[in-house]
Design a protein around this motif. Structure first.
Motif, short mmCIF file in Angstrom:
data_model
loop_
_atom_site.label_atom_id
_atom_site.label_comp_id
_atom_site.label_asym_id
_atom_site.label_seq_id
_atom_site.Cartn_x
_atom_site.Cartn_y
_atom_site.Cartn_z
N LEU A 204 48.58 44.22 66.24
CA LEU A 204 47.08 43.85 67.33
C LEU A 204 46.22 44.83 67.74
O LEU A 204 44.89 44.86 66.78
CB LEU A 204 47.66 43.69 68.60
N ALA A 205 46.46 45.35 67.61
CA ALA A 205 45.72 47.46 67.75
C ALA A 205 45.16 47.19 66.38
O ALA A 205 43.56 47.84 66.43
CB ALA A 205 47.01 48.23 67.74
N MET A 206 45.73 47.62 65.30
CA MET A 206 44.62 47.45 64.10
C MET A 206 44.22 46.79 63.51
O MET A 206 43.14 46.96 63.01
CB MET A 206 46.41 47.52 62.80
N ILE A 207 43.75 45.42 64.20
CA ILE A 207 43.12 44.18 64.33
C ILE A 207 41.82 44.05 65.59
O ILE A 207 40.91 44.74 64.61
CB ILE A 207 43.80 43.12 64.39
N PHE A 208 42.26 44.44 66.22
CA PHE A 208 41.02 44.34 67.16
C PHE A 208 40.31 46.24 67.30
O PHE A 208 39.36 46.33 67.79
CB PHE A 208 41.82 44.31 68.56
N TYR A 209 41.57 47.61 67.79
CA TYR A 209 40.90 48.66 67.66
C TYR A 209 39.70 49.35 67.06
O TYR A 209 38.87 49.55 67.00
CB TYR A 209 41.76 49.55 67.50
N PRO A 210 39.49 49.13 65.57
CA PRO A 210 38.85 49.14 64.81
C PRO A 210 37.00 48.33 65.53
O PRO A 210 35.96 49.34 65.52
CB PRO A 210 38.59 49.13 63.37
N VAL A 211 37.44 46.55 65.72
CA VAL A 211 36.22 46.21 66.53
C VAL A 211 35.61 47.08 68.20
O VAL A 211 34.41 46.95 68.26
CB VAL A 211 36.64 45.22 66.77
N PHE A 212 36.57 47.39 68.93
CA PHE A 212 36.25 48.05 69.30
C PHE A 212 35.77 49.78 69.92
O PHE A 212 34.96 49.71 70.35
CB PHE A 212 37.95 48.40 70.86
N VAL A 213 36.42 50.38 69.29
CA VAL A 213 35.18 51.55 68.40
C VAL A 213 34.23 51.44 68.47
O VAL A 213 33.64 52.49 68.23
CB VAL A 213 36.55 52.49 67.61
N GLY A 214 33.86 50.16 66.85
CA GLY A 214 32.76 49.90 67.11
C GLY A 214 31.27 49.49 67.98
O GLY A 214 30.50 49.72 68.00
N ALA A 215 31.62 48.80 68.39
CA ALA A 215 31.66 48.89 69.95
C ALA A 215 31.24 49.65 71.22
O ALA A 215 30.00 49.29 71.51
CB ALA A 215 32.21 47.42 70.88
N ILE A 216 31.90 50.01 71.25
CA ILE A 216 31.48 51.46 71.71
C ILE A 216 30.73 52.54 71.73
O ILE A 216 30.77 53.62 72.32
CB ILE A 216 32.89 52.02 72.94
N GLY A 217 29.94 53.22 70.53
CA GLY A 217 29.85 53.88 69.54
C GLY A 217 30.55 55.12 69.22
O GLY A 217 29.24 56.10 69.04
N LEU A 218 31.40 54.89 68.83
CA LEU A 218 31.92 56.38 68.61
C LEU A 218 31.83 56.90 67.35
O LEU A 218 32.10 55.38 66.41
CB LEU A 218 33.82 56.08 68.99
N ASP A 219 31.39 57.95 66.62
CA ASP A 219 31.50 58.33 64.76
C ASP A 219 32.58 58.85 64.59
O ASP A 219 33.86 58.15 65.49
CB ASP A 219 31.04 59.75 65.25
N ASP A 220 33.03 59.24 63.42
CA ASP A 220 33.76 58.18 63.24
C ASP A 220 34.69 59.05 62.63
O ASP A 220 36.18 58.93 62.96
CB ASP A 220 33.50 58.75 61.39
N THR A 221 34.71 60.74 63.39
CA THR A 221 35.48 62.02 63.79
C THR A 221 36.27 61.19 64.83
O THR A 221 37.47 60.92 65.10
CB THR A 221 35.17 63.26 64.18
N ARG A 222 35.96 61.45 66.06
CA ARG A 222 36.13 60.33 66.90
C ARG A 222 36.69 58.63 67.57
O ARG A 222 38.36 58.46 67.30
CB ARG A 222 35.09 60.35 68.65
N ALA A 223 36.43 58.35 66.91
CA ALA A 223 37.28 56.94 66.19
C ALA A 223 38.83 57.01 65.23
O ALA A 223 39.57 56.10 65.78
CB ALA A 223 36.02 56.13 65.37
N GLY A 224 38.34 58.35 64.66
CA GLY A 224 39.77 58.35 63.45
C GLY A 224 40.66 58.82 65.31
O GLY A 224 41.79 58.89 64.56
N ILE A 225 39.73 59.98 65.65
CA ILE A 225 40.62 60.41 66.61
C ILE A 225 41.86 59.35 67.67
O ILE A 225 43.27 59.28 68.27
CB ILE A 225 40.12 61.50 67.53
N PHE A 226 40.59 58.30 68.53
CA PHE A 226 41.18 56.93 68.90
C PHE A 226 41.88 56.88 68.00
O PHE A 226 43.42 56.52 69.06
CB PHE A 226 39.89 56.93 69.07
#
Length: 370
Positions: A204-226
């Motif tokens: 479930l996290a694999m499906i929803f977390y990428p949408v979440f990091v895009g919605a809150i505006g994380l850049d590529d590096t910070r999105a990868g860390i999250f």
């Protein structure tokens, strides 16, 4: 040669004391014929005792892998469910000893080989903040698991097991931690329940977390860390990271491997505490420093010095994967659906709370510290 009281071969009676062979006391006692090849091989009696159960576990692993490749579902989940469907093989008969062997000895080989995926250089390249974020996430998630398990009326050991699985690397961590916990009646049931819930939550996290990091505006590096710091299983981290971008996928993979590297100190600490509280031995008579952890550390060190070629690393990774899937299939055969159904909602609620905790902690770090 047989013992005078039961007519049981002495070699088999000796096997009953092995830590990886708890179930052999319920197996059919038989030895290879004196004219067979197994009789002449070193450890021939052991091979004769375990091979039926090991073959069943490997067959389930093969079927699970095929279905996973064709339908895209987690291979661990397939192996668990198929194994549970063959629970009757663990009740009695020739397969019992091999199932026990697969669920412990083969499991530990698989965990040890995870060390080839990690190098000290990869960990150092992440910088200080991600490293401390991962360490804090692992430590606090396990502590939260222990505290919440007590509040929910569950055993503290289940909090350690579930918290470690959520914090480190999902099913692989659950199996490694379970292998050094004290032996108890509900141990296998708790391990299976943890693996099932962790696999579902990770998917479930694999499906929803990428949408979440895009919605809150994380850049590529910070999105990868999250993503690397929160999703439970390695495969789902890779899938989620590369859904966002190549850079995010690379960072997420490194952060995840840093969490996997935490497996060694965490399992060592658990084994040490267990040994202190159980007369100097960990689960099932394991040594204070389990051999598979020494192997894990040695492979990390060897790989850090660049002594392993890419083909060797790939081969060891494949062997590790097959060992873990085989072990999961064996654990499934040791557990019934009825046992899982009797656990209720509290264990799943505990793992949900642990998942939210580590996600919140890593999110705060990437928003305010990086």
């Amino acid at each position: 040669m047989t013992s005078p009281d039961r007519g049981t071969p002495r070699s088999l009676k000796q096997l009953e004391s092995l830590e990886s062979m708890e179930g052999i006391v319920r197996a059919e006692h038989s030895v290879p014929s004196s004219h067979s090849l197994l009789h002449r091989l070193p450890k021939g009696v052991l091979i004769h005792a375990v091979y039926p159960g090991v073959l069943v576990a490997v067959t389930i692993a093969l079927a699970s892998s095929w279905l996973s490749q064709h339908y895209g579902a987690p291979v661990m989940l397939f192996a668990l469910l198929f194994g549970m469907a063959f629970h009757f093989l663990h009740e009695e008969g020739r397969c019992v000893a091999g199932i026990e062997f697969s669920s412990r000895t083969i499991l530990r080989v698989g965990v040890a080989l995870l060390g080839v995926r990690i190098t000290a250089g990869e960990i150092a390249s992440l910088g200080v903040v991600p490293v401390f974020t991962v360490i804090a996430g692992v430590a606090t998630t396990i502590l939260v698991g222990i505290l919440l398990s007590r509040l929910l009326g569950l055993k503290s050991l289940f909090g350690v097991l579930s918290g470690g699985a959520v914090a480190i690397c999902g099913a692989s961590a659950a199996l490694a931690i379970a292998s050094v916990l004290p032996q108890r009646e509900e141990g296998e049931r708790d391990t299976i329940l943890t693996v099932v819930a962790i696999t579902a939550l990770s998917t479930l996290a694999m499906i929803f977390y990428p949408v979440f990091v895009g919605a809150i505006g994380l850049d590529d590096t910070r999105a990868g860390i999250f993503l690397g710091g929160t999703i439970h299983d390695v495969a789902q981290v890779v899938g989620a990271g590369y859904m966002v971008s190549v850079e995010t996928g690379d960072v997420a993979t490194y952060v995840k491997l840093l969490r996997v590297a935490m497996l060694l100190p965490v399992v060592f600490c658990i084994a040490f505490v267990v040994s202190r509280t159980s007369g100097g031995k960990a689960a099932g008579g394991a040594r204070l420093v389990p051999v598979f952890l020494v192997g894990f550390a040695a492979l990390v060190a060897v790989n850090s010095f660049g002594l392993l070629s890419p083909p060797v690393i790939d081969a060891a990774t494949d062997v590790s994967r097959w060992c873990l899937v085989t072990a999961i299939a064996a654990l499934g055969m040791k557990t019934s659906f009825g046992d899982l159904a009797s656990t209720g909602w509290r264990p799943v609620g505990l793992m949900l709370a642990e998942t939210f905790w580590i996600a919140a902690l890593v999110l705060i770090a990437v928003e305010f510290l990086i």
